[in-house]
Design a protein around this motif. Structure first.
Motif, PDB file in Angstrom:
ATOM      1  N   VAL A  18       1.094  -0.983  -0.125  1.00  0.00           N
ATOM      2  CA  VAL A  18       0.337  -0.080  -0.130  1.00  0.00           C
ATOM      3  C   VAL A  18       0.963   1.061  -0.066  1.00  0.00           C
ATOM      4  N   CYS A  27       7.527   3.558  -4.276  1.00  0.00           N
ATOM      5  CA  CYS A  27       6.883   2.922  -5.044  1.00  0.00           C
ATOM      6  C   CYS A  27       7.096   3.851  -6.407  1.00  0.00           C
ATOM      7  N   ILE A  43      -0.432  -3.069  -6.196  1.00  0.00           N
ATOM      8  CA  ILE A  43      -0.641  -2.394  -4.987  1.00  0.00           C
ATOM      9  C   ILE A  43      -2.521  -2.732  -5.093  1.00  0.00           C
ATOM     10  N   ASN A  46      -5.230  -3.399   1.039  1.00  0.00           N
ATOM     11  CA  ASN A  46      -4.843  -2.756   2.598  1.00  0.00           C
ATOM     12  C   ASN A  46      -3.964  -3.797   2.713  1.00  0.00           C
ATOM     13  N   GLU A  47      -3.126  -3.589   3.499  1.00  0.00           N
ATOM     14  CA  GLU A  47      -2.324  -4.155   3.741  1.00  0.00           C
ATOM     15  C   GLU A  47      -1.892  -5.649   4.876  1.00  0.00           C
ATOM     16  N   CYS A  50      -1.889  -7.632   0.842  1.00  0.00           N
ATOM     17  CA  CYS A  50      -1.070  -7.643   0.035  1.00  0.00           C
ATOM     18  C   CYS A  50      -0.337  -8.739   1.441  1.00  0.00           C
ATOM     19  N   MET A  69       4.398  -1.080   3.030  1.00  0.00           N
ATOM     20  CA  MET A  69       3.668   0.193   3.563  1.00  0.00           C
ATOM     21  C   MET A  69       4.375   1.210   4.154  1.00  0.00           C
ATOM     22  N   GLY A  73       0.467   0.916   8.764  1.00  0.00           N
ATOM     23  CA  GLY A  73      -0.222  -0.476   8.187  1.00  0.00           C
ATOM     24  C   GLY A  73       0.025  -1.611   9.138  1.00  0.00           C
ATOM     25  N   GLY A 258      -9.552   4.235  -2.039  1.00  0.00           N
ATOM     26  CA  GLY A 258      -8.027   4.126  -1.545  1.00  0.00           C
ATOM     27  C   GLY A 258      -9.352   3.640   0.000  1.00  0.00           C
ATOM     28  N   MET A 262      -9.659   0.049   1.415  1.00  0.00           N
ATOM     29  CA  MET A 262      -9.040  -0.276   2.340  1.00  0.00           C
ATOM     30  C   MET A 262      -9.859  -1.553   2.806  1.00  0.00           C
ATOM     31  N   HIS A 288      -4.053   7.026  -5.070  1.00  0.00           N
ATOM     32  CA  HIS A 288      -3.402   7.075  -3.613  1.00  0.00           C
ATOM     33  C   HIS A 288      -3.229   8.110  -3.703  1.00  0.00           C
ATOM     34  N   THR A 296      -4.971   2.955  -7.439  1.00  0.00           N
ATOM     35  CA  THR A 296      -6.127   1.736  -6.968  1.00  0.00           C
ATOM     36  C   THR A 296      -6.586   1.151  -7.390  1.00  0.00           C
TER      37      THR A 296
END
Length: 371
Positions: A18, A27, A43, A46-47, A50, A69, A73, A258, A262, A288, A296
């Motif tokens: 994220v 990023c 991407i 949410n953390e 991923c 992150m 996160g 975003g 999440m 984001h 996103t």
């Protein structure tokens, strides 16, 4: 340190995470080199998402993935780290790259202060060995640390690089844009106009900053607004809690794509309860933006369809101010839950300020107003 050095030292070729402003160099590098590529870079919503995705990558390939992150996160990864990755469960190795917002001794926004204090402690509590990368960290130091980390990874453990402000850089340029014409600050100005003296709960990031400045420009009180400066993805649940307990008031939630992604399960709970006094506005720029503009997946899904499937009785998408005003008025007048998706451009004023009141002052003034 150039971010390419960090990537080379990890030896990884799959990244998911994220976006975070502290990790903007990383990023932008990943977007510049890979874009969104299922083989190399995704991407996530949410953390935790991923982390699980990276676990699947390891199961399929045997390779060690990287998950990136913001330190906020860490809360979202506690469950998958403890009950999935841990070496007492499935022993799945993983490298975390974490942007250290709220680092002690470095000025930051209120939502980052406590998170910054416990960032490394949380990693320790989860048995994740960590190394803090600063502006002074050398490649030789990184290579030595990674050598130690590789032994831990071979044992099915997890490791983390915690990135201090300005510690990594990237010289490449990446432009983030879409074809939408409506500007978010103007969208919020229209919402303020139609909401009048109704309470507003706004999502984290630039949306809340713009709402604050609009009130200033209008010479209006800030008591009408609860600015969710942290806790990304939870503003609609806060609004639901308010709406259910203040049925005599119309409650507005200004959300972002975003944030909705999440914790999208919140929409199911909101739709199932269907408070008649709540208007849920999602400003969708498919980015984001607050942390840099990385994309996103909201541009590829039907948010109106999701809202209807979750039980929202009224759900529409608008892409002009004429349509927006029509739907805002209809939502204001009806006694039923409403969902409005607004297609939005990427971008904000360079001189956009931040709230000048404290979070505690915001909460207390909002609560007094609700009484």
């Amino acid at each position: 340190m150039n971010v390419e050095t960090l990537i080379k030292v990890t030896g990884a070729d799959f990244f998911t995470g994220v976006p975070d402003s502290q990790l903007k160099a990383l990023c932008n590098y990943l977007m510049g080199i890979y874009g969104i590529d299922p083989a190399h870079h995704i991407i996530a919503a949410n953390e935790g998402n991923c982390t699980a995705l990276a676990a699947g990558y390891h199961l399929a390939t045997g390779k060690v993935p990287v998950v990136y992150m913001q330190n906020s996160g860490e809360g979202n990864i506690i469950n998958p780290v403890a009950s999935l990755l841990n070496d007492k469960v499935y022993a799945i190795p993983m490298i975390f790259i974490i942007g250290w917002r709220g680092e002690p001794g470095v000025h930051d926004e209120p939502q980052h202060i406590y998170q910054g204090e416990v960032t490394v402690k949380l990693l320790d509590d989860m048995s994740i060995s960590s190394f803090v990368i600063t502006k002074e960290t050398t490649e030789d130091e990184l290579v030595k640390v990674m050598s130690d980390f590789k032994k831990l990874l071979s044992e099915g453990k997890q490791v983390a690089f915690v990135i201090k402000k300005g510690a990594i850089s990237y010289d490449g340029k990446v432009e983030y844009k879409n074809d939408n014409k409506m500007v978010r600050e103007e969208i919020i100005r229209h919402i303020v106009q139609f909401s009048e003296e109704d309470p507003i709960v706004s999502t984290t990031g630039k949306a809340s900053r713009e709402l604050f400045e609009i009130r200033e420009a209008n010479k209006q009180s800030h008591k009408y607004d609860f600015l969710t400066v942290g806790s990304m993805g939870h503003s609609s649940s806060i609004a639901l809690g308010v709406a259910l307990n203040k049925p005599e008031k119309k409650i507005w939630c200004i959300d972002g794509d975003g944030a909705v992604l999440m914790h999208m399960g919140a929409m199911a709970v909101l739709g199932a309860n269907a408070p008649k006094n709540l208007v849920h506005v999602v400003i969708n720029n498919s980015a984001h933006e607050t942390v840099g503009g990385m994309p996103t997946v909201a541009g590829k899904i039907d948010l109106v369809g999701v809202a209807k499937a979750c039980g929202y009785p009224n759900a529409v998408c608008v892409n002009t101010f004429e349509k927006l005003d029509t739907e805002l008025k209809a939502a204001k007048d009806r006694n039923e839950l409403s969902f409005i998706e607004v297609k939005c451009s990427i971008g904000a004023r360079e001189d956009l300020g931040r709230p000048t009141t404290t979070a505690i002052e915001n909460k207390e003034n909002f609560m007094i107003f609700l009484k």
